[in-house]
Motif scaffolding. Structure first.
Motif, PDB file in Angstrom:
ATOM      1  N   LYS A  81       0.839  -1.210   0.000  1.00 61.10           N
ATOM      2  CA  LYS A  81       0.000   0.000   0.000  1.00 61.10           C
ATOM      3  C   LYS A  81       0.870   1.255   0.000  1.00 61.10           C
ATOM      4  CE  LYS A  81      -4.183  -1.970   1.820  1.00 61.10           C
ATOM      5  NZ  LYS A  81      -4.996  -2.270   2.980  1.00 61.10           N
ATOM      6  N   MET A  82       1.973   1.222   0.769  1.00 58.58           N
ATOM      7  CA  MET A  82       2.851   2.400   0.770  1.00 58.58           C
ATOM      8  C   MET A  82       3.403   2.679  -0.615  1.00 58.58           C
ATOM      9  SD  MET A  82       4.874   2.096   4.385  1.00 58.58           S
ATOM     10  CE  MET A  82       5.880   3.562   4.241  1.00 58.58           C
ATOM     11  N   LYS A  83       3.623   1.604  -1.370  1.00 55.49           N
ATOM     12  CA  LYS A  83       4.157   1.733  -2.727  1.00 55.49           C
ATOM     13  C   LYS A  83       3.055   1.993  -3.758  1.00 55.49           C
ATOM     14  CE  LYS A  83       8.660   0.720  -2.550  1.00 55.49           C
ATOM     15  NZ  LYS A  83       9.709   1.479  -3.235  1.00 55.49           N
ATOM     16  N   GLY A  84       1.816   1.906  -3.306  1.00 55.34           N
ATOM     17  CA  GLY A  84       0.698   2.126  -4.228  1.00 55.34           C
ATOM     18  C   GLY A  84       0.520   0.983  -5.224  1.00 55.34           C
ATOM     19  N   VAL A  85       0.878  -0.249  -4.804  1.00 50.27           N
ATOM     20  CA  VAL A  85       0.750  -1.403  -5.706  1.00 50.27           C
ATOM     21  C   VAL A  85      -0.577  -2.116  -5.438  1.00 50.27           C
ATOM     22  CG1 VAL A  85       1.765  -3.627  -6.374  1.00 50.27           C
ATOM     23  CG2 VAL A  85       3.259  -1.733  -5.695  1.00 50.27           C
ATOM     24  N   GLU A  86      -1.344  -2.312  -6.483  1.00 48.69           N
ATOM     25  CA  GLU A  86      -2.619  -3.027  -6.330  1.00 48.69           C
ATOM     26  C   GLU A  86      -2.356  -4.527  -6.203  1.00 48.69           C
ATOM     27  OE1 GLU A  86      -6.005  -1.932  -8.179  1.00 48.69           O
ATOM     28  OE2 GLU A  86      -5.518   0.166  -7.708  1.00 48.69           O
ATOM     29  N   TYR A  87      -3.132  -5.191  -5.365  1.00 49.78           N
ATOM     30  CA  TYR A  87      -2.921  -6.623  -5.181  1.00 49.78           C
ATOM     31  C   TYR A  87      -4.228  -7.293  -4.793  1.00 49.78           C
ATOM     32  CZ  TYR A  87      -3.074  -5.414  -0.232  1.00 49.78           C
ATOM     33  OH  TYR A  87      -3.481  -4.947   0.992  1.00 49.78           O
ATOM     34  N   GLU A  88      -4.207  -8.623  -4.975  1.00 49.07           N
ATOM     35  CA  GLU A  88      -5.360  -9.405  -4.529  1.00 49.07           C
ATOM     36  C   GLU A  88      -4.949 -10.129  -3.255  1.00 49.07           C
ATOM     37  OE1 GLU A  88      -7.891 -13.363  -5.916  1.00 49.07           O
ATOM     38  OE2 GLU A  88      -6.423 -12.494  -7.293  1.00 49.07           O
ATOM     39  N   PHE A  89      -5.784 -10.061  -2.219  1.00 45.13           N
ATOM     40  CA  PHE A  89      -5.461 -10.739  -0.961  1.00 45.13           C
ATOM     41  C   PHE A  89      -6.248 -12.039  -0.874  1.00 45.13           C
ATOM     42  CE2 PHE A  89      -5.906 -11.661   3.570  1.00 45.13           C
ATOM     43  CZ  PHE A  89      -4.579 -11.558   3.987  1.00 45.13           C
ATOM     44  N   ILE A  90      -5.531 -13.125  -0.634  1.00 44.57           N
ATOM     45  CA  ILE A  90      -6.208 -14.424  -0.508  1.00 44.57           C
ATOM     46  C   ILE A  90      -6.056 -14.907   0.926  1.00 44.57           C
ATOM     47  CG2 ILE A  90      -6.270 -16.833  -1.339  1.00 44.57           C
ATOM     48  CD1 ILE A  90      -4.738 -15.008  -3.826  1.00 44.57           C
ATOM     49  N   GLU A  91      -7.178 -14.963   1.631  1.00 44.35           N
ATOM     50  CA  GLU A  91      -7.159 -15.356   3.047  1.00 44.35           C
ATOM     51  C   GLU A  91      -6.972 -16.868   3.142  1.00 44.35           C
ATOM     52  OE1 GLU A  91      -7.444 -13.328   5.777  1.00 44.35           O
ATOM     53  OE2 GLU A  91      -7.739 -14.894   7.266  1.00 44.35           O
ATOM     54  N   GLU A  92      -5.964 -17.282   3.923  1.00 43.32           N
ATOM     55  CA  GLU A  92      -5.692 -18.706   4.121  1.00 43.32           C
ATOM     56  C   GLU A  92      -6.324 -19.193   5.416  1.00 43.32           C
ATOM     57  OE1 GLU A  92      -4.091 -21.365   2.746  1.00 43.32           O
ATOM     58  OE2 GLU A  92      -3.809 -20.270   0.886  1.00 43.32           O
ATOM     59  N   ASP A  93      -6.706 -20.461   5.430  1.00 33.81           N
ATOM     60  CA  ASP A  93      -7.134 -21.098   6.672  1.00 33.81           C
ATOM     61  C   ASP A  93      -5.946 -21.967   7.092  1.00 33.81           C
ATOM     62  OD1 ASP A  93      -8.089 -22.711   8.628  1.00 33.81           O
ATOM     63  OD2 ASP A  93      -9.786 -23.517   7.495  1.00 33.81           O
ATOM     64  N   LEU A  94      -5.274 -21.564   8.178  1.00 32.13           N
ATOM     65  CA  LEU A  94      -4.037 -22.273   8.531  1.00 32.13           C
ATOM     66  C   LEU A  94      -4.293 -23.693   9.047  1.00 32.13           C
ATOM     67  CD1 LEU A  94      -1.862 -19.404  10.046  1.00 32.13           C
ATOM     68  CD2 LEU A  94      -1.813 -20.340   7.734  1.00 32.13           C
ATOM     69  N   ASN A  95      -5.556 -23.985   9.368  1.00 37.15           N
ATOM     70  CA  ASN A  95      -5.888 -25.364   9.757  1.00 37.15           C
ATOM     71  C   ASN A  95      -6.162 -26.237   8.540  1.00 37.15           C
ATOM     72  OD1 ASN A  95      -5.771 -24.921  12.557  1.00 37.15           O
ATOM     73  ND2 ASN A  95      -7.734 -23.824  12.408  1.00 37.15           N
ATOM     74  N   ASN A  96      -6.272 -25.580   7.412  1.00 37.86           N
ATOM     75  CA  ASN A  96      -6.574 -26.308   6.184  1.00 37.86           C
ATOM     76  C   ASN A  96      -5.933 -25.542   5.022  1.00 37.86           C
ATOM     77  OD1 ASN A  96      -7.748 -28.000   4.335  1.00 37.86           O
ATOM     78  ND2 ASN A  96      -9.750 -26.961   4.377  1.00 37.86           N
TER      79      ASN A  96
END
Ligand SMILES: N[C@@H](CCC(=O)N[C@@H](CS)C(=O)NCC(=O)O)C(=O)O
Length: 219
Positions: free
Chosen positions: A23-38
């Motif tokens: 965000k500080m660099k102004g780079v767009e990204y997709e966030f993929i939420e992980e389930d650490l149990n799976n």
């Protein structure tokens, strides 16, 4: 068109480092939420060695380890106005040293002192106090931490500034206290008051239940 993906967990200090840097660099990204149990197949494929989040995937190529990802972001999006690491090689080496100190020494001591039980806890707390004292001496110099702009080490140190006090409160187990570590708290207060940082930290009301479950603490 660049493709930037982050595999992470919203409440993790390591994931936040990567998101804040992007965000500080102004780079767009997709966030993929992980389930650490799976863990997803993608996570295991992109980080087969540690099988941990965060992973940055840039045009199909994975980068792992949050501090290394931050360096990669800084070097890849060089032209963006904000620079995370200093340009001077000696200063860069100092930043890497303190970043490693936080990740190796402080993280380990926090785990042992706050999250473990048994007869070694007192010794672990003393060790945590000792490493925090080393950090305190560095922070009060106000060279690498807490300048007028949010620095690489400020982002790395968010774990100490934000997560540690919350975990202490949750467990009723205090080592990092204002009276013993005034320099760390002064730096943390200033950092957490930064509008951009405030907007990009997980909200306490959501984080506390998540950590409670993670550490098996009764509400
Ligand atoms: N040194 C790593 C630490 C990352 C880390 O500990 N991630 C945790 C979540 S906060 C994780 O993925 N744990 C899953 C596991 O250990 O199975 C970094 O800086 O990226």
């Amino acid at each position: 068109m660049q493709e930037v993906k982050v595999y992470g967990v919203w409440g993790s200090p390591f994931s936040r480092r990567v998101e804040i840097a992007l965000k500080m660099k102004g780079v767009e990204y997709e966030f993929i939420e992980e389930d650490l149990n799976n863990k997803s197949e993608q996570l295991l494929m992109y980080n087969p060695v540690h099988k941990k989040i965060p992973v940055l995937v840039h045009n199909g190529k994975p980068v792992v380890e949050s501090s290394l990802i931050m360096e990669y972001i800084d070097e890849t999006w060089k032209e963006n106005a904000v620079q995370l690491l200093p340009t001077d090689p000696y200063k860069r080496a100092q930043v890497r040293f303190w970043s490693k100190f936080i990740d190796d020494k402080i993280m380990a001591s926090v785990g042992a002192a706050l999250l473990s039980q048994g007869e070694d806890v007192q010794k672990a707390k003393e060790e945590m106090e000792e490493v925090l004292q080393v950090l305190e001496s560095e922070i009060i110099k106000k060279e690498l931490f807490g300048g007028d702009k949010v620095s690489f080490l400020d982002i790395i140190g968010l774990f100490v500034a934000y997560w540690v006090p919350i975990v202490q409160q949750l467990l009723g187990n205090y080592v990092l206290t204002r009276d013993k570590f005034p320099g760390i708290y002064e730096w943390a207060d200033q950092l957490l008051d930064d509008t951009f940082i405030k907007e990009n930290l997980p909200h306490k009301d959501k984080l506390i239940p998540l950590l409670r479950t993670r550490f098996g603490v009764q509400s």
